[in-house]
Design an enzyme around this catalytic site. Structure first.
Site, PDB file in Angstrom:
ATOM      1  N   HIS A 104      -1.712   2.126   9.294  1.00 63.16           N
ATOM      2  CA  HIS A 104      -2.138   2.703   8.014  1.00 63.16           C
ATOM      3  C   HIS A 104      -3.656   2.914   8.006  1.00 63.16           C
ATOM      4  O   HIS A 104      -4.141   3.962   7.572  1.00 63.16           O
ATOM      5  CB  HIS A 104      -1.729   1.791   6.848  1.00 63.16           C
ATOM      6  CG  HIS A 104      -0.255   1.674   6.678  1.00 63.16           C
ATOM      7  ND1 HIS A 104       0.428   2.384   5.729  1.00 63.16           N
ATOM      8  CD2 HIS A 104       0.663   0.939   7.345  1.00 63.16           C
ATOM      9  CE1 HIS A 104       1.718   2.083   5.809  1.00 63.16           C
ATOM     10  NE2 HIS A 104       1.875   1.216   6.777  1.00 63.16           N
ATOM     11  N   ASP A 117      -3.504   4.671  -0.041  1.00 65.07           N
ATOM     12  CA  ASP A 117      -2.263   4.627   0.724  1.00 65.07           C
ATOM     13  C   ASP A 117      -1.112   4.445  -0.269  1.00 65.07           C
ATOM     14  O   ASP A 117      -1.193   3.611  -1.175  1.00 65.07           O
ATOM     15  CB  ASP A 117      -2.325   3.449   1.694  1.00 65.07           C
ATOM     16  CG  ASP A 117      -1.226   3.461   2.729  1.00 65.07           C
ATOM     17  OD1 ASP A 117      -0.058   3.690   2.357  1.00 65.07           O
ATOM     18  OD2 ASP A 117      -1.532   3.227   3.910  1.00 65.07           O
TER      19      ASP A 117
END
Length: 174
Positions: free
Chosen positions: A24, A125
């Protein structure tokens, strides 16, 4: 009245909030680099332990100290023992997530209050919404964009999981 040259205008300031996992962070960092290259001011927020690992292994790609790109950290509940040579986290992703669930919002709001340039946008995110990032954006009156870092095939598997279960295709038999 003369027009102000575009170079003299205030750059948009984007704050990035990745989920605290390597894939990520790497994906969000690529987007942050691209937007910085296009002239935006970037603040990239990591947890303290991920930030230490990122810099220990050169994952910042030379962005540390580059004008218009800054790294900031929020606590993750791990000890900040700089003598620890281990690259392995001492908490599971679930434990870090639980810590962030109860501590991220205040840490983030304090961090934003201390920035020299107020943010004009947050790119978060999509996995970090549990940490009240949308609430923080609303409270700060800053637009937020949820950026999903998973690959298309991973998204489709997640999206279609219920259909696969309903049709009896998952779990596999035999």
């Amino acid at each position: 009245m003369d027009a102000v040259p575009i170079t003299d205008q205030k750059k948009p300031h984007v704050v990035f909030i990745p989920f605290p996992a390597q894939s990520h962070i790497k994906c969000m960092l690529k987007l942050a680099r691209l937007l910085h290259h296009k002239g935006l001011h970037i603040t990239f927020i990591n947890t303290e332990s991920n930030h230490r690992r990122l810099f220990k292994h050169g994952g910042s790609h030379g962005l540390d100290g580059v004008p218009g790109f800054e790294f900031k950290t929020v606590p993750d509940g791990l000890p900040s023992n700089s003598d620890d040579e281990s690259d392995q986290p001492t908490q599971t992703p679930e434990e870090v997530s639980l810590y962030l669930l109860s501590h991220f919002l205040d840490s983030f709001l304090d961090l934003v209050a201390g920035l020299e340039v107020p943010p004009s946008c947050i790119i978060c995110d999509g996995f970090m919404t549990f940490a009240n990032t949308i609430y923080a954006a609303e409270k700060l009156k800053i637009p937020i964009i949820l950026y999903w870092t998973m690959a298309a095939c991973g998204f489709m598997a997640y999206y279609l999981a219920k259909v696969l279960f309903d049709k009896g295709l998952v779990p596999l038999k035999g």
